[in-house]
Write an enzyme that holds these catalytic residues in place. Structure first.
Site, PDB file in Angstrom:
ATOM      1  N   PHE A 128       0.906  -1.250  -0.091  1.00  0.00           N
ATOM      2  CA  PHE A 128      -0.141  -0.056   0.085  1.00  0.00           C
ATOM      3  C   PHE A 128       0.637   1.221   0.075  1.00  0.00           C
ATOM      4  O   PHE A 128       1.586   1.439   0.868  1.00  0.00           O
ATOM      5  CB  PHE A 128      -0.899  -0.028   1.361  1.00  0.00           C
ATOM      6  N   ASP A 212       9.391   2.665   1.440  1.00  0.00           N
ATOM      7  CA  ASP A 212       8.332   3.529   1.838  1.00  0.00           C
ATOM      8  C   ASP A 212       8.206   3.245   3.354  1.00  0.00           C
ATOM      9  O   ASP A 212       7.591   2.196   3.888  1.00  0.00           O
ATOM     10  CB  ASP A 212       6.874   3.253   1.119  1.00  0.00           C
ATOM     11  N   LYS A 241       3.066  10.263   7.914  1.00  0.00           N
ATOM     12  CA  LYS A 241       2.291   9.983   9.337  1.00  0.00           C
ATOM     13  C   LYS A 241       2.776  10.769  10.610  1.00  0.00           C
ATOM     14  O   LYS A 241       2.372  11.718  10.825  1.00  0.00           O
ATOM     15  CB  LYS A 241       2.179   8.350   9.592  1.00  0.00           C
TER      16      LYS A 241
HETATM   17  N1  PLP Z   1       2.585   4.629   2.181  1.00  0.00           N
HETATM   18  C1  PLP Z   1       2.419   3.911   3.361  1.00  0.00           C
HETATM   19  C2  PLP Z   1       3.257   2.583   3.810  1.00  0.00           C
HETATM   20  C3  PLP Z   1       1.200   3.892   4.075  1.00  0.00           C
HETATM   21  O1  PLP Z   1       0.975   3.140   4.950  1.00  0.00           O
HETATM   22  C4  PLP Z   1       0.346   5.006   3.651  1.00  0.00           C
HETATM   23  C5  PLP Z   1      -0.836   5.266   4.302  1.00  0.00           C
HETATM   24  O2  PLP Z   1      -1.575   4.515   5.185  1.00  0.00           O
HETATM   25  C6  PLP Z   1       0.718   5.914   2.565  1.00  0.00           C
HETATM   26  C7  PLP Z   1       1.732   5.535   1.977  1.00  0.00           C
HETATM   27  C8  PLP Z   1       0.028   6.976   1.993  1.00  0.00           C
HETATM   28  O3  PLP Z   1      -0.029   8.160   3.088  1.00  0.00           O
HETATM   29  P1  PLP Z   1      -1.066   9.329   3.181  1.00  0.00           P
HETATM   30  O4  PLP Z   1      -2.445   8.682   3.701  1.00  0.00           O
HETATM   31  O5  PLP Z   1      -0.506  10.260   4.057  1.00  0.00           O
HETATM   32  O6  PLP Z   1      -1.320   9.953   1.683  1.00  0.00           O
END
Ligand code: PLP
Length: 382
Positions: A128, A212, A241
């Site tokens: 994700f 990520d 986050k």
């Molecule tokens: N990358 C990862 C690993 C995530 O867990 C999330 C959100 O849960 C995102 C990207 C996307 O972040 P945002 O919701 O701040 O756009």
């Protein structure tokens, strides 16, 4: 009427609770009931709700300067960039600020494609990376992608195994993106073998390795960055986050080989790195810089997993530090989460029909952890 969907689009399955106050790992609803928060705004309140140092930094900066935009320098932004660079990918590392995790992922993809002058992006099954088009194209989940087709061209996905990665990355690959701990799909810690294969494949084919760490970074697994617990250093690192202590901020951290890829005019955004949020993020990094806190995250994580494994009806238990999940042998995770909230005032999250995820603030006390596990035992006992 606060609990109302009349003017909100229907894309969130909200619980019927209105929160009005938070402190540490506790939340209070509009009727004054206290809750134990083991979700932390989906991995955001790492330093706890309304940490006094974060609140003070916000108040102080808000009274001085709120916004000037990215055509000028401000001290909180420059300081924050230096701190993120110095604590992550080594000499020569540079930072691009964003408003969210998905935008940090977008920036990483654009950086890798510019460096390679095109090329494919490989991501992993169960990944994700966010909801914007580039991030969504790297999120190979039918239910999330299908309604929004066509997606961005040039994205492929493979199994999260060393062999599959070796087969998927080739000379046309601009980037391989992965979460070293896959969060939204139910907390899957990728093994060193997978990460080493990813590093070797990217090196062999001139592709950028993107970690990520939007969810697993910033102390969540017991080191500031999760990659510190692995044998691999990525080329690009995304974060968001927990960085702003609850305010919206993300960042692309570009290691030395990619730090100078972006040139003026290539990419940008109005708000990122603005003084109030950067001041909050600097306060967050002050708190997460305490090695005793990070050691405690590792210890409490082990304790959490050991105790979860003993609970009735619990099957597989997975996680690292205070990013954990458990499977229910008989399913019913969304129902358990609903009962936990409404009957036990414990905030949890279901990542699917069988999996419950726990992401408490990293500052939880021993008593709060014991209490949460006792409430879970009570819910799971026949
Ligand atoms: N990358 C990862 C690993 C995530 O867990 C999330 C959100 O849960 C995102 C990207 C996307 O972040 P945002 O919701 O701040 O756009």
């Amino acid at each position: 009427m606060t609990i109302s969907d009349e003017h909100l689009t229907a894309n969130y399955a909200r619980h019927p609770v209105e929160f009005v106050r938070g402190e540490g790992a506790r939340l209070w609803d509009a009727e004054g009931h206290a809750y134990l928060d083991f979700l932390a705004g989906i991995g955001v309140a790492n330093v706890g709700h309304c940490h006094p140092a974060v609140v003070a930094a916000i108040q102080e900066q808000a009274a001085r300067l709120i916004h000037v935009g990215n055509l000028f320098y401000t001290a909180p932004m420059v300081t924050l960039a230096a701190r993120l660079a110095r604590t992550s990918l080594g000499d020569g590392t540079k930072v691009f600020f964003t408003n969210s995790g998905a935008e940090a992922v977008e920036a990483a993809i654009k950086c890798a494609r510019k460096a390679k002058q095109g090329g494919d992006v490989v991501s992993l099954h169960r990944a994700f990376h966010g909801r914007t088009y580039g991030a969504l194209s790297a999120t190979p989940q039918e239910s999330k992608q299908a309604p929004f087709a066509p997606l961005v061209p040039g994205f492929r996905a493979c199994e999260p195994t060393a062999a599959a990665i070796r087969g998927a990355v080739d000379d046309r690959t601009a980037a391989l993106i992965l979460e070293p701990v896959q969060g939204e799909s139910g907390v899957w810690v990728l093994g060193d073998e997978v990460l080493v294969a990813a590093r070797e494949a990217c090196d062999a084919h001139g592709a950028a390795l993107i970690f990520d760490e939007v969810q697993c970074g910033l102390g969540r697994t017991g080191t500031l960055w999760h990659f510190e617990q692995t044998p691999v250093v990525p080329d690009l690192l995304t974060t968001a986050k927990g960085l702003g202590g609850g305010l919206p901020i993300g960042a692309l951290i570009a290691g030395p080989a990619y730090a100078d890829v972006f040139a003026p005019g290539d990419h940008g955004s109005t708000f990122p790195g603005a003084p109030v949020i950067a001041a909050a993020a600097n306060a967050v990094l002050d708190i997460l810089g305490d090695e005793r806190l990070l050691a405690r995250v590792r210890e409490l994580g082990e304790q959490t997993r050991a105790e979860l494994a003993e609970l009735p009806g619990v099957g597989d238990v997975r996680g690292a530090g205070l990013m954990n999940a458990f499977d229910l042998t008989a399913g019913g995770a969304p129902e358990l989460v609903r009962r936990a909230l409404l009957e036990e005032r414990l905030v949890l999250n279901a990542t699917g029909p069988v999996t419950v995820r726990l992401l408490p603030p990293l500052v939880i006390t021993d008593a709060e952890l014991d209490e949460a596990l006792a409430r879970l035992r009570c819910l799971l006992s026949p």
